[in-house]
Design a protein around this motif. Structure first.
Motif, PDB file in Angstrom:
ATOM      1  N   ALA A 567     -70.405 -92.200  -3.525  1.00  0.00           N
ATOM      2  CA  ALA A 567     -69.664 -90.365  -3.700  1.00  0.00           C
ATOM      3  C   ALA A 567     -68.970 -91.815  -2.515  1.00  0.00           C
ATOM      4  CB  ALA A 567     -71.624 -89.597  -2.960  1.00  0.00           C
ATOM      5  N   ALA A 568     -69.265 -92.133  -2.157  1.00  0.00           N
ATOM      6  CA  ALA A 568     -68.519 -93.098  -0.823  1.00  0.00           C
ATOM      7  C   ALA A 568     -67.436 -93.692  -1.445  1.00  0.00           C
ATOM      8  CB  ALA A 568     -68.733 -94.107   0.093  1.00  0.00           C
ATOM      9  N   ASN A 569     -67.625 -94.271  -2.317  1.00  0.00           N
ATOM     10  CA  ASN A 569     -66.396 -95.270  -2.904  1.00  0.00           C
ATOM     11  C   ASN A 569     -65.362 -94.227  -4.313  1.00  0.00           C
ATOM     12  OD1 ASN A 569     -65.132 -97.503  -5.139  1.00  0.00           O
ATOM     13  ND2 ASN A 569     -65.059 -96.589  -6.452  1.00  0.00           N
ATOM     14  N   MET A 570     -66.069 -92.237  -4.506  1.00  0.00           N
ATOM     15  CA  MET A 570     -65.080 -90.957  -4.813  1.00  0.00           C
ATOM     16  C   MET A 570     -63.849 -91.173  -3.263  1.00  0.00           C
ATOM     17  SD  MET A 570     -64.930 -87.739  -3.732  1.00  0.00           S
ATOM     18  CE  MET A 570     -66.593 -87.050  -3.167  1.00  0.00           C
ATOM     19  N   LEU A 571     -64.791 -91.153  -2.518  1.00  0.00           N
ATOM     20  CA  LEU A 571     -63.869 -90.262  -0.927  1.00  0.00           C
ATOM     21  C   LEU A 571     -63.109 -91.224  -1.159  1.00  0.00           C
ATOM     22  CD1 LEU A 571     -67.171 -88.808   1.330  1.00  0.00           C
ATOM     23  CD2 LEU A 571     -65.475 -87.804   0.102  1.00  0.00           C
ATOM     24  N   TYR A 572     -63.529 -92.290  -1.538  1.00  0.00           N
ATOM     25  CA  TYR A 572     -62.178 -93.706  -0.891  1.00  0.00           C
ATOM     26  C   TYR A 572     -60.554 -93.520  -2.361  1.00  0.00           C
ATOM     27  CZ  TYR A 572     -60.449 -98.406  -0.481  1.00  0.00           C
ATOM     28  OH  TYR A 572     -59.111 -99.048  -0.380  1.00  0.00           O
ATOM     29  N   GLU A 573     -62.022 -93.424  -3.481  1.00  0.00           N
ATOM     30  CA  GLU A 573     -60.717 -93.623  -4.737  1.00  0.00           C
ATOM     31  C   GLU A 573     -59.682 -92.309  -4.566  1.00  0.00           C
ATOM     32  OE1 GLU A 573     -60.470 -95.973  -5.841  1.00  0.00           O
ATOM     33  OE2 GLU A 573     -60.892 -97.202  -5.557  1.00  0.00           O
ATOM     34  N   ARG A 574     -60.377 -90.559  -4.193  1.00  0.00           N
ATOM     35  CA  ARG A 574     -59.712 -89.464  -4.444  1.00  0.00           C
ATOM     36  C   ARG A 574     -59.430 -89.225  -3.458  1.00  0.00           C
ATOM     37  NH1 ARG A 574     -61.326 -91.175  -9.677  1.00  0.00           N
ATOM     38  NH2 ARG A 574     -62.156 -89.669 -11.340  1.00  0.00           N
ATOM     39  N   TYR A 575     -59.201 -89.517  -1.871  1.00  0.00           N
ATOM     40  CA  TYR A 575     -58.788 -88.611  -1.220  1.00  0.00           C
ATOM     41  C   TYR A 575     -58.477 -89.981  -0.381  1.00  0.00           C
ATOM     42  CZ  TYR A 575     -61.444 -84.781  -2.275  1.00  0.00           C
ATOM     43  OH  TYR A 575     -62.253 -83.549  -3.247  1.00  0.00           O
ATOM     44  N   GLY A 576     -58.511 -91.299  -0.539  1.00  0.00           N
ATOM     45  CA  GLY A 576     -57.657 -92.433  -0.023  1.00  0.00           C
ATOM     46  C   GLY A 576     -58.988 -92.353   1.446  1.00  0.00           C
ATOM     47  N   ASP A 577     -59.480 -91.822   1.381  1.00  0.00           N
ATOM     48  CA  ASP A 577     -61.030 -91.894   3.325  1.00  0.00           C
ATOM     49  C   ASP A 577     -61.782 -93.049   3.174  1.00  0.00           C
ATOM     50  OD1 ASP A 577     -61.608 -90.995   5.490  1.00  0.00           O
ATOM     51  OD2 ASP A 577     -62.995 -89.596   4.607  1.00  0.00           O
ATOM     52  N   VAL A 578     -61.058 -94.027   3.811  1.00  0.00           N
ATOM     53  CA  VAL A 578     -61.967 -95.053   4.170  1.00  0.00           C
ATOM     54  C   VAL A 578     -63.125 -95.587   4.796  1.00  0.00           C
ATOM     55  CG1 VAL A 578     -60.732 -96.691   5.865  1.00  0.00           C
ATOM     56  CG2 VAL A 578     -61.777 -97.558   4.253  1.00  0.00           C
ATOM     57  N   GLN A 579     -63.182 -93.617   5.741  1.00  0.00           N
ATOM     58  CA  GLN A 579     -64.570 -93.979   6.790  1.00  0.00           C
ATOM     59  C   GLN A 579     -65.897 -93.944   6.627  1.00  0.00           C
ATOM     60  OE1 GLN A 579     -64.378 -90.177   9.793  1.00  0.00           O
ATOM     61  NE2 GLN A 579     -63.275 -91.848  10.991  1.00  0.00           N
ATOM     62  N   PRO A 580     -66.048 -92.327   5.438  1.00  0.00           N
ATOM     63  CA  PRO A 580     -67.267 -92.653   4.873  1.00  0.00           C
ATOM     64  C   PRO A 580     -68.069 -94.259   4.310  1.00  0.00           C
ATOM     65  CG  PRO A 580     -65.728 -90.806   4.440  1.00  0.00           C
ATOM     66  CD  PRO A 580     -65.429 -92.191   4.637  1.00  0.00           C
ATOM     67  N   VAL A 582     -67.024 -97.404   5.186  1.00  0.00           N
ATOM     68  CA  VAL A 582     -67.265 -98.544   6.243  1.00  0.00           C
ATOM     69  C   VAL A 582     -68.147 -97.033   6.828  1.00  0.00           C
ATOM     70  CG1 VAL A 582     -66.040 -98.886   9.267  1.00  0.00           C
ATOM     71  CG2 VAL A 582     -64.700 -98.715   6.361  1.00  0.00           C
ATOM     72  N   ARG A 583     -68.708 -96.574   6.851  1.00  0.00           N
ATOM     73  CA  ARG A 583     -69.503 -95.892   8.010  1.00  0.00           C
ATOM     74  C   ARG A 583     -70.436 -96.213   7.596  1.00  0.00           C
ATOM     75  NH1 ARG A 583     -68.987 -90.036   7.710  1.00  0.00           N
ATOM     76  NH2 ARG A 583     -67.168 -90.541   9.467  1.00  0.00           N
TER      77      ARG A 583
END
Length: 919
Positions: A567-580, A582-583
């Protein structure tokens, strides 16, 4: 499939301006932290995003300028007294981190942005604003209030707890109000009123959490609802997940965590234009009663509403509350209090019933025409004390009555007691139901269809994807997926909405979350859920099976809790959001180390409790297969997933610049691959372990198979699927996560399509053929034991939705957030056209292709400030140098050939591509 050797390509841009002419550049969809209503932000460094709108092709952002001010006046004057980024040379337009002055609690902040592009500069955007929440515990002056117990509370078995009604009157000074902000933590659920006005459109708020770990509050601007003089605040508290729906003492699926009785934390801060202020807090001066109309509310069972107990004006000043009691101060929840950053649930859609049938004396059954999640609003009338009962179900018996065996021990029933012969319009407040059919009992007349409305509830989020094909069955399955996914968004992703469960199971979303993200903007929901998951990690590193952990289950699987990483990777790949990523990286690392240390033996991770859950059994009445040949070994799945997660962690480490971690996880992956192949690979036969499709497709898709052996392993997948299962699905929740893409990667997309649309068991098409309007829990959900035939699950979707977008439509991220789009369509035989779109972080991506007159006709749209890798179907020798030069003159760049595609880099814009095509 064959191609003409002589290939021609026509690409033209749909432009209002010539390629070299400036065009209007505008900023649209400006957002702070991806929130639809940015009030009460709980982040010291919020992030800004915008979308560039320009009708020209080849639009690239070259710079931006952000101004952040403490007042609208300063912003209009161009003064960024909180932050002036200056002119920044950058193509970044998503997640620009605020780098200005420290932000304070309650602070209202105004901002605007403009960009420079190769097509010219935009004007300043319209002003946007947000407000900060209460960032410190010291900011809270309010107390938690409520009452620990009443005689009407039944805290045994199926709990019955009446809603708490709380009120407070206060005098507002006769001054001009600059701003009035109300902060509320209403647990388990709340409805908020100020001077008789319901505040906000949220339902079933706040979002559910483990209240021993996390507690959420919401924020509202109530400036317009206040008057000078006497004012009143009214709050109704429901049980939600704070009060257990099930306590020991009666049969149930499982006892549910009980936290406390309903309680309220509320703080109203009024700021006057002259600089003075007033503070209204929840404290012992408030009064409350449980003698209101909501006499019971239990998420598993329903709501009881007695209209005779309505209290007109109870939420306005001057109401006589002499018979109400003083509140008690309640124990503060153990969880950390923070502003809720994901949107609340709302009524997002409505449905009208399609039929109404009388099944007994004064008993009627409505058919909504769709398995939905929410509640039924009705308009009814009758005599005083008439009792109207609504019962809910997903299915009917043969005689037209409700089928409820699959609901286990839930009793979804709403009861309304009428007070007079006046028309009453009513829906419940603190419960929801999963249903298609509603039994209405207790009316003395036959109601009409217009007396009822189904109100669809799920988290407030945009629908980001559209998909349509030439195959009606494929379209119906997509629609079923759409309804199933949104029906299981409840402030957390749940497994089902109807029986006594409704938990945030991990395994349902390990891969499914990627597909869901195409249809809905689930960014904030999954970011919140990752916080829930980490909050449940114990000191050893173990993760539970559900989060929030309303059920205490911790079986230590590798396949299911892996959603923490995916799910963290999904947020990174789909939305470009690295924060989850990293957190949660330290917690992910801790979990993998725990699993390896506890269950690793000679490079094999041995533990997996659930297996390839719900693979199609050999007999229609079974839930789980009893045939060992169909069962994939625990070590095969857990070790394969551990390998894949090591690669994912290496990627996460690389993104963060953690070189030592990256090396460790890559080395670990190599060792695991070696051990896995030594133990499970049958070199003579070219398959893994006992040759199930799941046992073979996991290592094949994860890259664990030696290059020279890949085709042999796939051939075994093919033989098993075609010969042993007659071109039908043979996998459960684990294997189905890779099946559709795995088949298509090896040029068997036609088989994947057949598997999907088969109308015989097992398939998604079989579900549709048998009346499903969502996705079943079981492939044989119409014949298996009722204990597990939920009509609304999403776990068996696997990679189906990903396959539709990534493969059939050709919309996939080549770089995180779709900064670079991969557009590679698969025009497989059996499909004449696909029309799809996805509203990405950068704007809308479109792919629409049709096969006609021996051509493949493809229209694509690439958002401004992005590029795309465009895979044009062609023969190996068909892309001539002359054609490459022609395309490059249009602003594209030839990259090379890959399989049966010519690959180009396209700039943003809208294009029309036509190539010869023959099947």
């Amino acid at each position: 499939m064959k191609y003409f050797v002589s290939i021609w390509l026509l690409v033209f841009a749909c432009l209002l301006f010539s390629c070299f002419q400036k065009a209007e550049v505008r900023l649209v969809r400006l957002q702070v932290e991806m929130l639809p209503n940015p009030i009460g932000i709980d982040a010291q460094q919020p992030r800004f995003s915008w979308v560039i709108a320009c009708e020209a092709n080849e639009v690239k952002q070259t710079g931006y300028h952000v101004l952040v001010a403490s007042s609208l006046e300063n912003l209009h004057a161009g003064i960024g007294d909180l932050w002036d980024s200056g002119e920044v040379a950058s193509d970044s337009s998503a997640y620009i981190t605020y780098m200005g002055q420290p932000l304070e609690s309650r602070q209202q902040v105004f901002w605007k942005a403009k960009v420079q592009t190769n097509r010219g500069a935009s004007a300043w955007s319209e002003p946007n604003s947000w407000s900060m929440g209460l960032l410190s515990a010291a900011d809270w002056k309010a107390q938690w209030i409520g009452h620990s117990a009443f005689p009407l509370d039944k805290m045994k078995g199926h709990t019955v707890v009446p809603a708490r009604y709380l009120r407070k009157e206060f005098k507002n000074e006769d001054k001009d109000i600059k701003r009035a902000t109300l902060y509320i933590g209403g647990l388990g659920l709340y409805e908020l009123f100020v001077n008789g006005h319901r505040i906000g459109e949220q339902q079933l708020a706040p979002a559910p959490t483990n209240y021993n770990k996390i507690v959420k509050y919401n924020v509202f601007d109530v400036t317009q609802q206040l008057t000078s003089g006497d004012n009143a605040i009214g709050v109704v508290l429901g049980n939600g997940r704070l009060v257990s729906m099930r306590m020991p003492g009666e049969p149930s699926s499982k006892d549910v965590e009980h936290f406390d009785m309903p309680k309220l934390l509320l703080q109203l801060e009024i700021q006057y234009a002259d600089g003075s202020s007033q503070l209204i807090c929840s404290d012992r001066t408030w009064k409350m009663t449980v003698d209101g109309p909501i006499q019971a509310n239990n998420e598993f069972d329903g709501e009881v509403y007695d209209a005779n107990k309505e209290m007109p004006g109870w939420d306005t000043a001057g109401f006589n509350d002499a018979m109400w009691m003083q509140v008690e101060t309640m124990e503060e929840p153990a969880g950390k209090l923070s502003a809720q950053m994901n949107p609340n649930i709302k009524v997002m859609d409505t449905l009208q019933p399609i039929t109404i049938n009388e099944t007994g004396e004064d008993v009627y059954v409505l058919d909504m025409g769709q398995n939905m999640v929410g509640w039924l609003q009705m308009k009814v009338k009758g005599q005083k004390d008439d009792k109207v009962t609504l019962r809910f179900a997903e299915l009917l018996n043969d005689d037209g009555t409700l089928y409820t065996d699959n609901l286990r021990f839930s009793e979804p029933k709403d009861v309304v007691i009428l007070k007079d012969d006046q028309l009453l319009t009513w829906h419940p407040t603190f419960v929801y139901h999963g249903f298609r059919y509603v039994e209405v009992k207790g009316l003395t007349y036959k109601p009409s269809l217009s007396d009822f409305e189904g109100q669809v509830l799920y988290d407030e989020m945009g629908t980001t994807g559209t998909f349509e094909s030439s195959n009606d069955m494929l379209n119906k399955i997509y629609t079923n997926a759409y309804w199933g996914i949104r029906g299981n968004y409840r402030g957390m992703p749940t497994d089902c909405p109807q029986r006594d469960e409704r938990m945030g199971w991990f395994g349902d979303r390990t891969t499914g979350c990627y597909g869901e993200s195409y249809i809905f903007n689930n960014h904030s929901l999954y970011a919140k859920w990752l916080d829930d998951i980490e909050a449940e990690q114990n000191d050893e590193g173990s993760l539970p099976d559900v989060a929030p952990a309303f059920w205490d289950i911790r079986s230590d699987n590798m396949t299911w809790p892996g959603v923490f990483l995916t799910a963290a990777n999904m947020l990174y790949e789909r939305y470009g959001d690295v924060q989850p990523m990293v957190r949660h990286y330290p917690a992910m690392k801790k979990w993998l180390a725990y699993m390896k240390n506890k269950y690793g033996v000679d490079g094999i991770i041995t533990k997996d409790t659930y297996g390839d859950w719900c693979m199609p059994p050999e007999r229609p009445e079974l839930i789980h297969s009893q045939d060992p040949a169909r069962i994939t070994a625990a070590g095969v799945m857990s070790t394969a997933f551990y390998y894949d997660f090591c690669l994912l962690m290496a990627k996460f480490a690389g993104v963060q610049g953690l070189a030592d971690d990256e090396t460790f996880f890559l080395t670990e992956a190599d060792a695991i691959k070696t051990a896995f192949n030594q133990k499970y690979y049958n070199k003579e036969e070219g398959y893994y372990d006992n040759n199930t499709v799941t046992a073979n497709i996991l290592p094949l898709r994860f890259g664990m198979v030696a290059k020279d052996d890949c085709q042999r392993v796939f051939d075994n997948i093919l033989r098993t699927t075609v010969n042993d299962f007659d071109s039908h699905i043979s996998t459960g929740v684990v294997g189905i996560q890779q099946l559709m893409r795995g088949l298509t990667d090896y040029n068997y997309g036609e088989l994947a399509l057949q598997i999907a649309i088969n109308t015989t068991y097992p398939s998604w098409g079989y579900m549709v053929e048998n009346g499903a309007t969502t996705i079943w829990e079981l492939w044989n959900g119409n014949t298996a034991d009722p204990a597990m035939n939920s009509g609304n699950h999403v776990m068996l979707l696997g990679d189906f939705v990903i396959w539709l977008y990534d493969y059939l439509a050709g919309i996939a991220p080549a770089e995180p957030g779709f900064k670079v789009v991969k557009m590679r369509p698969y025009p497989i035989k059996g499909l004449d056209y696909i029309q799809a779109s996805y509203n990405s972080t950068y704007g809308t991506i479109k792919s629409s292709w049709v096969k006609k007159n021996k051509t493949f006709d493809w229209q694509i749209t690439i958002p401004s400030n992005t590029t795309a890798q465009v895979y044009v179907p062609c023969s190996t020798e068909g892309m001539t140098e002359k054609m490459k030069i022609k395309i490059q003159n249009m602003g594209t760049r030839f990259i090379g050939k890959e399989d049966q595609f010519a690959v180009f880099s396209f700039p943003s814009g809208t294009y029309h591509i036509t190539v010869p095509w023959e099947e």
